[in-house]
Structures are given as C-alpha cells and as structure tokens.
Design a protein around this motif. Structure first.
Motif, PDB file in Angstrom:
ATOM      1  N   GLU A  82     -26.562  -3.144  13.303  1.00 41.77           N
ATOM      2  CA  GLU A  82     -26.437  -1.729  12.932  1.00 41.77           C
ATOM      3  C   GLU A  82     -25.708  -1.598  11.593  1.00 41.77           C
ATOM      4  OE1 GLU A  82     -24.520   0.534  16.002  1.00 41.77           O
ATOM      5  OE2 GLU A  82     -25.498  -0.624  17.583  1.00 41.77           O
ATOM      6  N   ALA A  83     -24.602  -2.331  11.453  1.00 42.80           N
ATOM      7  CA  ALA A  83     -23.828  -2.268  10.208  1.00 42.80           C
ATOM      8  C   ALA A  83     -24.633  -2.814   9.037  1.00 42.80           C
ATOM      9  CB  ALA A  83     -22.520  -3.038  10.368  1.00 42.80           C
ATOM     10  N   LEU A  84     -25.412  -3.866   9.278  1.00 43.78           N
ATOM     11  CA  LEU A  84     -26.245  -4.404   8.198  1.00 43.78           C
ATOM     12  C   LEU A  84     -27.343  -3.426   7.814  1.00 43.78           C
ATOM     13  CD1 LEU A  84     -26.598  -8.198   9.080  1.00 43.78           C
ATOM     14  CD2 LEU A  84     -24.936  -7.061   7.591  1.00 43.78           C
ATOM     15  N   TYR A  85     -27.851  -2.680   8.788  1.00 46.08           N
ATOM     16  CA  TYR A  85     -28.827  -1.630   8.483  1.00 46.08           C
ATOM     17  C   TYR A  85     -28.202  -0.588   7.556  1.00 46.08           C
ATOM     18  CZ  TYR A  85     -31.705   2.544   9.130  1.00 46.08           C
ATOM     19  OH  TYR A  85     -32.461   3.669   8.908  1.00 46.08           O
ATOM     20  N   VAL A  86     -26.974  -0.173   7.873  1.00 44.43           N
ATOM     21  CA  VAL A  86     -26.280   0.802   7.021  1.00 44.43           C
ATOM     22  C   VAL A  86     -26.084   0.228   5.621  1.00 44.43           C
ATOM     23  CG1 VAL A  86     -24.126   2.078   6.686  1.00 44.43           C
ATOM     24  CG2 VAL A  86     -25.140   1.917   8.966  1.00 44.43           C
ATOM     25  N   GLU A  87     -25.678  -1.036   5.543  1.00 47.21           N
ATOM     26  CA  GLU A  87     -25.467  -1.658   4.239  1.00 47.21           C
ATOM     27  C   GLU A  87     -26.754  -1.694   3.423  1.00 47.21           C
ATOM     28  OE1 GLU A  87     -23.898  -5.899   2.303  1.00 47.21           O
ATOM     29  OE2 GLU A  87     -23.555  -5.456   4.424  1.00 47.21           O
ATOM     30  N   CYS A  88     -27.854  -2.039   4.084  1.00 47.79           N
ATOM     31  CA  CYS A  88     -29.138  -2.132   3.397  1.00 47.79           C
ATOM     32  C   CYS A  88     -29.613  -0.764   2.914  1.00 47.79           C
ATOM     33  CB  CYS A  88     -30.171  -2.759   4.330  1.00 47.79           C
ATOM     34  SG  CYS A  88     -31.817  -2.953   3.605  1.00 47.79           S
ATOM     35  N   ARG A  89     -29.405   0.258   3.731  1.00 45.88           N
ATOM     36  CA  ARG A  89     -29.953   1.580   3.407  1.00 45.88           C
ATOM     37  C   ARG A  89     -29.005   2.429   2.564  1.00 45.88           C
ATOM     38  NH1 ARG A  89     -32.650   5.963   7.665  1.00 45.88           N
ATOM     39  NH2 ARG A  89     -33.134   7.535   6.085  1.00 45.88           N
ATOM     40  N   TYR A  90     -27.691   2.316   2.822  1.00 41.40           N
ATOM     41  CA  TYR A  90     -26.742   3.233   2.186  1.00 41.40           C
ATOM     42  C   TYR A  90     -25.723   2.542   1.286  1.00 41.40           C
ATOM     43  CZ  TYR A  90     -28.589   6.326   5.792  1.00 41.40           C
ATOM     44  OH  TYR A  90     -29.428   7.057   6.596  1.00 41.40           O
ATOM     45  N   GLY A  91     -25.554   1.232   1.431  1.00 41.27           N
ATOM     46  CA  GLY A  91     -24.610   0.521   0.585  1.00 41.27           C
ATOM     47  C   GLY A  91     -23.450  -0.079   1.360  1.00 41.27           C
ATOM     48  N   TYR A  92     -22.758  -0.992   0.693  1.00 42.58           N
ATOM     49  CA  TYR A  92     -21.699  -1.781   1.331  1.00 42.58           C
ATOM     50  C   TYR A  92     -20.524  -0.920   1.785  1.00 42.58           C
ATOM     51  CZ  TYR A  92     -18.244  -5.530   1.885  1.00 42.58           C
ATOM     52  OH  TYR A  92     -17.284  -6.379   2.380  1.00 42.58           O
ATOM     53  N   ASP A  93     -20.102   0.030   0.965  1.00 43.60           N
ATOM     54  CA  ASP A  93     -18.945   0.854   1.325  1.00 43.60           C
ATOM     55  C   ASP A  93     -19.213   1.660   2.593  1.00 43.60           C
ATOM     56  OD1 ASP A  93     -17.521  -0.106  -0.816  1.00 43.60           O
ATOM     57  OD2 ASP A  93     -17.923   1.616  -2.110  1.00 43.60           O
ATOM     58  N   ASP A  94     -20.421   2.187   2.726  1.00 37.46           N
ATOM     59  CA  ASP A  94     -20.764   2.918   3.947  1.00 37.46           C
ATOM     60  C   ASP A  94     -20.806   1.982   5.150  1.00 37.46           C
ATOM     61  OD1 ASP A  94     -20.855   5.413   2.850  1.00 37.46           O
ATOM     62  OD2 ASP A  94     -23.025   5.505   2.645  1.00 37.46           O
ATOM     63  N   ALA A  95     -21.241   0.746   4.928  1.00 37.48           N
ATOM     64  CA  ALA A  95     -21.243  -0.230   6.022  1.00 37.48           C
ATOM     65  C   ALA A  95     -19.823  -0.510   6.499  1.00 37.48           C
ATOM     66  CB  ALA A  95     -21.922  -1.520   5.576  1.00 37.48           C
ATOM     67  N   LEU A  96     -18.875  -0.615   5.567  1.00 37.46           N
ATOM     68  CA  LEU A  96     -17.477  -0.824   5.960  1.00 37.46           C
ATOM     69  C   LEU A  96     -16.952   0.358   6.761  1.00 37.46           C
ATOM     70  CD1 LEU A  96     -15.838  -2.446   2.794  1.00 37.46           C
ATOM     71  CD2 LEU A  96     -16.587  -3.574   4.896  1.00 37.46           C
ATOM     72  N   ARG A  97     -17.330   1.553   6.367  1.00 39.11           N
ATOM     73  CA  ARG A  97     -16.904   2.731   7.124  1.00 39.11           C
ATOM     74  C   ARG A  97     -17.533   2.731   8.519  1.00 39.11           C
ATOM     75  NH1 ARG A  97     -16.532   5.073   1.858  1.00 39.11           N
ATOM     76  NH2 ARG A  97     -18.781   5.392   1.688  1.00 39.11           N
ATOM     77  N   TYR A  98     -18.773   2.289   8.605  1.00 39.88           N
ATOM     78  CA  TYR A  98     -19.429   2.223   9.913  1.00 39.88           C
ATOM     79  C   TYR A  98     -18.741   1.186  10.802  1.00 39.88           C
ATOM     80  CZ  TYR A  98     -23.113   2.220  13.404  1.00 39.88           C
ATOM     81  OH  TYR A  98     -23.800   2.338  14.586  1.00 39.88           O
ATOM     82  N   LEU A  99     -18.411   0.044  10.242  1.00 40.36           N
ATOM     83  CA  LEU A  99     -17.693  -0.979  11.000  1.00 40.36           C
ATOM     84  C   LEU A  99     -16.331  -0.466  11.456  1.00 40.36           C
ATOM     85  CD1 LEU A  99     -18.745  -3.972   8.787  1.00 40.36           C
ATOM     86  CD2 LEU A  99     -18.932  -3.992  11.284  1.00 40.36           C
ATOM     87  N   GLU A 100     -15.677   0.304  10.608  1.00 38.68           N
ATOM     88  CA  GLU A 100     -14.387   0.882  10.986  1.00 38.68           C
ATOM     89  C   GLU A 100     -14.540   1.775  12.215  1.00 38.68           C
ATOM     90  OE1 GLU A 100     -10.320   1.212  10.691  1.00 38.68           O
ATOM     91  OE2 GLU A 100     -11.622  -0.004   9.427  1.00 38.68           O
ATOM     92  N   SER A 101     -15.631   2.523  12.281  1.00 37.27           N
ATOM     93  CA  SER A 101     -15.864   3.369  13.459  1.00 37.27           C
ATOM     94  C   SER A 101     -16.109   2.518  14.697  1.00 37.27           C
ATOM     95  CB  SER A 101     -17.049   4.310  13.204  1.00 37.27           C
ATOM     96  OG  SER A 101     -18.286   3.616  13.201  1.00 37.27           O
ATOM     97  N   GLN A 102     -16.763   1.373  14.537  1.00 42.75           N
ATOM     98  CA  GLN A 102     -16.970   0.470  15.674  1.00 42.75           C
ATOM     99  C   GLN A 102     -15.643  -0.085  16.189  1.00 42.75           C
ATOM    100  OE1 GLN A 102     -19.646  -2.643  14.452  1.00 42.75           O
ATOM    101  NE2 GLN A 102     -21.480  -1.396  14.743  1.00 42.75           N
ATOM    102  N   ARG A 103     -14.750  -0.395  15.271  1.00 43.49           N
ATOM    103  CA  ARG A 103     -13.487  -1.030  15.661  1.00 43.49           C
ATOM    104  C   ARG A 103     -12.671  -0.147  16.597  1.00 43.49           C
ATOM    105  NH1 ARG A 103      -9.759  -3.558  11.036  1.00 43.49           N
ATOM    106  NH2 ARG A 103      -9.745  -1.394  10.339  1.00 43.49           N
ATOM    107  N   ASN A 104     -12.839   1.157  16.492  1.00 43.07           N
ATOM    108  CA  ASN A 104     -12.084   2.074  17.350  1.00 43.07           C
ATOM    109  C   ASN A 104     -12.397   1.896  18.831  1.00 43.07           C
ATOM    110  OD1 ASN A 104     -10.840   3.293  15.123  1.00 43.07           O
ATOM    111  ND2 ASN A 104     -12.512   4.760  14.862  1.00 43.07           N
ATOM    112  N   PHE A 105     -13.526   1.263  19.152  1.00 47.31           N
ATOM    113  CA  PHE A 105     -13.925   1.096  20.548  1.00 47.31           C
ATOM    114  C   PHE A 105     -13.457  -0.231  21.154  1.00 47.31           C
ATOM    115  CE2 PHE A 105     -17.085   4.041  18.781  1.00 47.31           C
ATOM    116  CZ  PHE A 105     -17.018   5.072  19.707  1.00 47.31           C
TER     117      PHE A 105
END
Length: 228
Positions: A39-62
């Motif tokens: 999922e995070a790699l999909y975000v990185e591919c479509r929206y860029g690395y910084d957005d992927a880091l933000r997405y991973l940060e949201s995953q970490r909360n769980f």
C-alpha cells in the motif's frame, strides 16, 4: 485519500497470500505485512515519497507490540491480539529498506524474493535464509529482534555539547544479543549513519550542531529512544 486502500490491499494478496503463501499461520506476517507495505509503495509510486512516509506514519499508529510477530508453529495459530502482522510487518520492511540504503538493491530484492517463492508455500525461516543469501550479509540479529520479540530496539544515547560541536554516545538496548542495525541521526543538513551494537558503547562527533537540533530519523526506522 482519493483511492481505495482495500482494493489495493486485496489486489496485493494476489502476490503475497495467493502466490507466495505461508505453510503455517504462524507466519502470516508474510501475507499481511508485505501486502500492507505494498500500500505504501503504491502511494510512493502514484503520489511521491513524502506522501508514502505520511502514509506509513498513519500505519504506525495501529502497532501495539504486544506479542511476537511470528506465532507458535504447528498449531494453526490464529489468536492474534492485535494487527501487528499487518502494520508492524509493513514497518519492518520499511525499516529494512533504510538499513539496505540502496533502492535499486531493495526493489531488486523484493522482486527476487517473490520470483523465488511464487506458486509455493514458504516460511519465516526461508525468508531469513533468502535474505542472507541474497545480500551476502547476515541480517539475522536485526530481523529476529523485530520478528520474534514484541519489544522494539531502543537507542540509548547521551548528548554532550562541546562548544559548537555535539558528542553523541550510544548503544542498542535489545532482546537479541549483539543486535546491530545502522541508524540515521543528526540534524537537518547534517545527518550521519551510525552503527550501534548492543553491548558496545560508541560515540560520534557532530560538527557545528546544537543538542536541541539532534534527532533520530524515526520516519525511516522503527525504533524507540532511551537514556544512556
């Protein structure tokens, strides 16, 4: 978010789950961790690395870190108390990418791992063996800490200001004896890779750095902090 994570996640299971399949439920992190990381790699591919880091940060909360990621074998284990085999599995892979610190090698590894075990059943032990064989380096201590122990490695460190410079003393606190993992620390424009080892005290001098600006790059590595 203008995309459906569920569609991306379940599509990812065509690769990790339906093609690369575990032979024992205790290793379900291979299904869910890899697919959640996709999922995070999909975000990185479509929206860029910084957005992927933000997405991973949201995953970490769980992530709860209540139990080892690998369950007891040979009992058809399905008694997880949290979803760490999804989200912590994703963060292990994200951390591993930054340990490797070479995206060309990292993505080649992901492809090679899939190609090796597609249309078969596999296990955590086979994953560990493949990692070391592929990289020609022993990552067992690093991976065993994250997979077989619920607690995170903690960087124990002490900061001493020496005029304009900053002396950082550090070691790892971990369950695995001799745990070693590189880590990026420092300040904006002045990051360095340090190489702590559990049971050994090391130090690094940062030129022209104030202790108030020092930080650990926890957006790249899943670790905790402690006082030395």
């Amino acid at each position: 978010m203008d995309w459906d994570f569920l569609i991306v996640h379940e599509s990812g299971h065509e690769y990790f789950g339906n093609s690369v399949s575990v032979g024992d439920h205790c290793d379900m992190w291979i299904h869910e961790g890899f697919t959640t990381y996709m999922e995070a790699l999909y975000v990185e591919c479509r929206y860029g690395y910084d957005d992927a880091l933000r997405y991973l940060e949201s995953q970490r909360n769980f992530i709860r870190n209540l139990e080892p990621l690998v369950g007891p074998p040979d009992v058809n284990w399905d008694d997880w108390t949290a979803s760490d085999h999804y989200f912590k599995g994703s963060w292990i892979l994200h951390t591993f990418r930054n340990v490797v610190n070479d995206d060309e090698k990292w993505f080649a590894f992901l492809r090679a791992y899939y190609d090796k075990f597609k249309f078969t059943t596999t296990s955590t032990q086979e994953f560990l063996s493949f990692v070391n064989e592929y990289f020609q380096k022993d990552y067992a201590k690093f991976l065993r800490q994250y997979l077989f122990h619920p607690g995170l490695p903690r960087l124990a460190y002490n900061l001493t200001q020496k005029g304009n410079d900053l002396l950082v003393q550090y070691t790892w606190l971990a369950n695995v004896e001799g745990f070693d993992m590189p880590l990026r620390v420092g300040a904006e424009g002045n990051y360095k890779t340090i190489y702590p080892v559990a049971g050994e005290k090391k130090e690094t001098l940062f030129k022209n750095m104030d202790k108030t600006n020092f930080r650990i790059r926890t957006e790249l590595f899943y670790v905790k902090k402690a006082n030395l």
